[in-house]
Design an enzyme around this catalytic site. Sequence first.
Site, short mmCIF file in Angstrom:
data_model
loop_
_atom_site.label_atom_id
_atom_site.label_comp_id
_atom_site.label_asym_id
_atom_site.label_seq_id
_atom_site.Cartn_x
_atom_site.Cartn_y
_atom_site.Cartn_z
N LYS A 1 0.92 -1.19 0.05
CA LYS A 1 -0.08 -0.01 0.17
C LYS A 1 0.87 1.16 -0.04
CE LYS A 1 -3.77 -2.26 2.47
NZ LYS A 1 -4.67 -2.39 3.59
N HIS B 1 0.76 -6.70 18.05
CA HIS B 1 -0.63 -7.59 18.09
C HIS B 1 -1.47 -7.40 19.19
CE1 HIS B 1 3.29 -9.67 16.31
NE2 HIS B 1 2.29 -10.29 15.53
#
Length: 119
Positions: A63, A105
């Site tokens: 991206k 995470h």
Amino acid sequence: MIKGIGIDIIELERIKQSIKKSERLADRVLTKREKKRYLELPNERRKVEFLAGRFAAKEACAKALGTGIGALSFQHIEILNEASGAPKLQVSGHESDYFLLSISHSQEYAVAQVLIQEG
């Protein structure tokens, strides 16, 4: 000068279910060196986090480059670690660029952000 920025988030459960079916996703996403490290991880939870983090990081990188995965494959992007443990991003064909990467995470998600600076 900043050339690009990208971010991606993925559910850990999605990666866990994919791993249970087969190792196909790991083979598609991870380079040989990444796969070696993945196989050395001590348990399923760490493998899920590792694969999810790499997946999100590579999507975020694509991206940031403005190409998306397709024009650039997962195999062109490699995430290794510095001696300190910090992730280091290398992209074939973009050796003159400087990549900054952060992977995180939670209990349910992995997220990654990539910033590209001119070399």
